[in-house]
Motif scaffolding. Structure first.
Motif, PDB file in Angstrom:
ATOM      1  N   GLN A  75       0.950  -1.111   0.014  1.00 57.18           N
ATOM      2  CA  GLN A  75      -0.134  -0.126   0.043  1.00 57.18           C
ATOM      3  C   GLN A  75       0.894   1.358  -0.082  1.00 57.18           C
ATOM      4  OE1 GLN A  75      -2.350  -0.633   3.460  1.00 57.18           O
ATOM      5  NE2 GLN A  75      -4.064  -1.534   2.293  1.00 57.18           N
ATOM      6  N   ALA A  76       2.070   1.156   0.551  1.00 53.56           N
ATOM      7  CA  ALA A  76       3.077   2.453   0.642  1.00 53.56           C
ATOM      8  C   ALA A  76       3.773   2.263  -0.607  1.00 53.56           C
ATOM      9  CB  ALA A  76       3.937   2.172   1.894  1.00 53.56           C
ATOM     10  N   HIS A  77       3.583   1.424  -1.429  1.00 53.69           N
ATOM     11  CA  HIS A  77       4.392   1.518  -2.804  1.00 53.69           C
ATOM     12  C   HIS A  77       5.820   1.235  -2.685  1.00 53.69           C
ATOM     13  CE1 HIS A  77       0.790   2.767  -4.802  1.00 53.69           C
ATOM     14  NE2 HIS A  77       0.554   3.852  -3.829  1.00 53.69           N
ATOM     15  N   LEU A  78       6.092   0.338  -1.543  1.00 54.98           N
ATOM     16  CA  LEU A  78       7.572   0.096  -1.399  1.00 54.98           C
ATOM     17  C   LEU A  78       7.618  -1.273  -2.140  1.00 54.98           C
ATOM     18  CD1 LEU A  78       7.673   1.226   2.177  1.00 54.98           C
ATOM     19  CD2 LEU A  78       8.904   2.418   0.297  1.00 54.98           C
ATOM     20  N   ILE A  79       6.950  -2.234  -2.125  1.00 56.03           N
ATOM     21  CA  ILE A  79       7.080  -3.426  -2.863  1.00 56.03           C
ATOM     22  C   ILE A  79       6.036  -3.533  -3.937  1.00 56.03           C
ATOM     23  CG2 ILE A  79       8.210  -4.473  -0.862  1.00 56.03           C
ATOM     24  CD1 ILE A  79       5.481  -5.999  -0.424  1.00 56.03           C
ATOM     25  N   ARG A  80       6.264  -4.764  -4.602  1.00 56.42           N
ATOM     26  CA  ARG A  80       5.490  -4.958  -5.770  1.00 56.42           C
ATOM     27  C   ARG A  80       5.254  -6.530  -5.768  1.00 56.42           C
ATOM     28  NH1 ARG A  80       8.243  -2.324 -10.672  1.00 56.42           N
ATOM     29  NH2 ARG A  80      10.173  -2.760  -9.804  1.00 56.42           N
ATOM     30  N   SER A  81       4.185  -6.962  -6.439  1.00 52.89           N
ATOM     31  CA  SER A  81       3.970  -8.367  -6.555  1.00 52.89           C
ATOM     32  C   SER A  81       3.527  -8.935  -7.783  1.00 52.89           C
ATOM     33  CB  SER A  81       2.576  -8.794  -5.467  1.00 52.89           C
ATOM     34  OG  SER A  81       1.415  -8.233  -5.936  1.00 52.89           O
ATOM     35  N   GLN A  82       4.081 -10.177  -8.057  1.00 55.40           N
ATOM     36  CA  GLN A  82       3.689 -10.544  -9.420  1.00 55.40           C
ATOM     37  C   GLN A  82       3.364 -11.944  -9.256  1.00 55.40           C
ATOM     38  OE1 GLN A  82       7.132 -10.694 -11.887  1.00 55.40           O
ATOM     39  NE2 GLN A  82       6.156 -11.638 -13.575  1.00 55.40           N
ATOM     40  N   ARG A  83       2.086 -12.506  -9.816  1.00 57.75           N
ATOM     41  CA  ARG A  83       1.723 -13.690  -9.878  1.00 57.75           C
ATOM     42  C   ARG A  83       2.622 -14.770 -10.897  1.00 57.75           C
ATOM     43  NH1 ARG A  83      -1.794 -16.683  -7.369  1.00 57.75           N
ATOM     44  NH2 ARG A  83      -2.911 -15.036  -6.537  1.00 57.75           N
ATOM     45  N   ILE A  84       3.053 -15.659 -10.375  1.00 57.69           N
ATOM     46  CA  ILE A  84       3.957 -16.657 -11.042  1.00 57.69           C
ATOM     47  C   ILE A  84       3.120 -18.153 -10.905  1.00 57.69           C
ATOM     48  CG2 ILE A  84       5.909 -17.543 -11.957  1.00 57.69           C
ATOM     49  CD1 ILE A  84       7.213 -15.053 -10.741  1.00 57.69           C
ATOM     50  N   ARG A  86       0.789 -20.371  -9.389  1.00 59.63           N
ATOM     51  CA  ARG A  86      -0.026 -20.432  -8.188  1.00 59.63           C
ATOM     52  C   ARG A  86       0.791 -19.428  -6.993  1.00 59.63           C
ATOM     53  NH1 ARG A  86      -1.432 -26.460  -6.611  1.00 59.63           N
ATOM     54  NH2 ARG A  86      -1.934 -25.201  -4.845  1.00 59.63           N
ATOM     55  N   ARG A  87       1.894 -18.973  -7.233  1.00 61.26           N
ATOM     56  CA  ARG A  87       2.695 -18.232  -6.260  1.00 61.26           C
ATOM     57  C   ARG A  87       2.688 -16.743  -6.669  1.00 61.26           C
ATOM     58  NH1 ARG A  87       8.511 -20.642  -5.341  1.00 61.26           N
ATOM     59  NH2 ARG A  87       8.947 -18.288  -5.615  1.00 61.26           N
ATOM     60  N   VAL A  88       2.588 -16.131  -5.647  1.00 69.05           N
ATOM     61  CA  VAL A  88       2.754 -14.547  -5.679  1.00 69.05           C
ATOM     62  C   VAL A  88       4.139 -14.362  -5.225  1.00 69.05           C
ATOM     63  CG1 VAL A  88       1.837 -12.264  -4.934  1.00 69.05           C
ATOM     64  CG2 VAL A  88       0.240 -14.318  -5.284  1.00 69.05           C
ATOM     65  N   VAL A  89       4.965 -13.562  -5.991  1.00 69.96           N
ATOM     66  CA  VAL A  89       6.515 -13.253  -5.749  1.00 69.96           C
ATOM     67  C   VAL A  89       6.255 -11.877  -5.136  1.00 69.96           C
ATOM     68  CG1 VAL A  89       8.806 -13.426  -6.428  1.00 69.96           C
ATOM     69  CG2 VAL A  89       7.115 -15.410  -7.355  1.00 69.96           C
ATOM     70  N   TYR A  90       7.099 -11.420  -4.426  1.00 71.61           N
ATOM     71  CA  TYR A  90       7.185  -9.974  -3.992  1.00 71.61           C
ATOM     72  C   TYR A  90       8.776  -9.440  -4.249  1.00 71.61           C
ATOM     73  CZ  TYR A  90       2.609 -10.708  -1.810  1.00 71.61           C
ATOM     74  OH  TYR A  90       1.294 -10.998  -1.458  1.00 71.61           O
ATOM     75  N   SER A  91       8.870  -8.099  -4.533  1.00 76.16           N
ATOM     76  CA  SER A  91      10.219  -7.460  -4.977  1.00 76.16           C
ATOM     77  C   SER A  91       9.967  -6.403  -4.494  1.00 76.16           C
ATOM     78  CB  SER A  91      10.212  -7.805  -6.507  1.00 76.16           C
ATOM     79  OG  SER A  91       9.431  -7.025  -7.378  1.00 76.16           O
ATOM     80  N   LEU A  92      11.136  -5.456  -4.456  1.00 79.56           N
ATOM     81  CA  LEU A  92      11.174  -3.913  -4.302  1.00 79.56           C
ATOM     82  C   LEU A  92      10.471  -3.596  -5.288  1.00 79.56           C
ATOM     83  CD1 LEU A  92      14.805  -3.670  -2.627  1.00 79.56           C
ATOM     84  CD2 LEU A  92      12.652  -3.956  -1.474  1.00 79.56           C
ATOM     85  N   ALA A  93       9.947  -2.207  -4.952  1.00 79.32           N
ATOM     86  CA  ALA A  93       9.073  -1.511  -6.083  1.00 79.32           C
ATOM     87  C   ALA A  93      10.184  -0.752  -6.831  1.00 79.32           C
ATOM     88  CB  ALA A  93       8.246  -0.329  -5.264  1.00 79.32           C
ATOM     89  N   ASP A  94      11.356  -0.390  -6.346  1.00 81.83           N
ATOM     90  CA  ASP A  94      12.428   0.418  -7.093  1.00 81.83           C
ATOM     91  C   ASP A  94      13.513   0.516  -6.398  1.00 81.83           C
ATOM     92  OD1 ASP A  94      11.919   2.871  -5.823  1.00 81.83           O
ATOM     93  OD2 ASP A  94      10.000   3.378  -6.792  1.00 81.83           O
ATOM     94  N   ALA A  95      14.552   1.199  -7.110  1.00 83.62           N
ATOM     95  CA  ALA A  95      15.855   1.404  -6.332  1.00 83.62           C
ATOM     96  C   ALA A  95      15.559   2.406  -5.200  1.00 83.62           C
ATOM     97  CB  ALA A  95      16.784   1.806  -7.337  1.00 83.62           C
ATOM     98  N   HIS A  96      14.525   3.141  -5.182  1.00 87.26           N
ATOM     99  CA  HIS A  96      14.422   4.298  -4.241  1.00 87.26           C
ATOM    100  C   HIS A  96      14.479   3.418  -2.593  1.00 87.26           C
ATOM    101  CE1 HIS A  96      13.266   6.749  -7.594  1.00 87.26           C
ATOM    102  NE2 HIS A  96      14.200   7.589  -7.032  1.00 87.26           N
TER     103      HIS A  96
END
Length: 110
Positions: A75-84, A86-96
């Motif tokens: 919600q704070a736009h610090l991470i993002r998710s991607q469905r691969i 059946r799994r949802v994988v999380y990553s950093l939103a950006d280099a900031h």
């Protein structure tokens, strides 16, 4: 410098005084950084993208607790998710995100 206000980006100069909405948004962002569990999750995501189960195992927490913190980070736009599959994988939103953490560490080490 670009800032976010109510979801809109503005090209305001860094020296310009922020308006009340920007100040409130900034305060909310810093609140998100005010929880050590969320910081631990961000550190885990520095090295590689992870799913909830991997984060739960690494941080020795329940998947439910990790999911709750991930929702706040997203919600704070610090991470993002991607469905691969059946799994949802999380990553950093950006280099900031890493920059903010690194600068915070430099500040406390002074």
């Amino acid at each position: 410098m670009k800032t976010v206000t109510g979801g809109m980006r503005t090209g305001r100069a860094p020296s310009a005084d922020p308006d009340e909405n920007e100040l409130a948004d900034l305060a909310e962002l810093f609140k998100v950084f005010g929880d050590s569990t969320r910081i631990r999750i961000l550190f885990a995501l520095f090295s590689s993208d992870r799913c909830v189960g991997e984060l739960a195992e690494e941080l020795r927490m329940t998947q439910s607790a990790i999911s709750h913190q991930l929702r706040i980070l997203k919600q704070a736009h610090l991470i993002r998710s991607q469905r691969i599959g059946r799994r949802v994988v999380y990553s950093l939103a950006d280099a900031h995100v890493r920059t903010m953490i690194d600068q915070g560490l430099q500040h406390i080490e002074e």
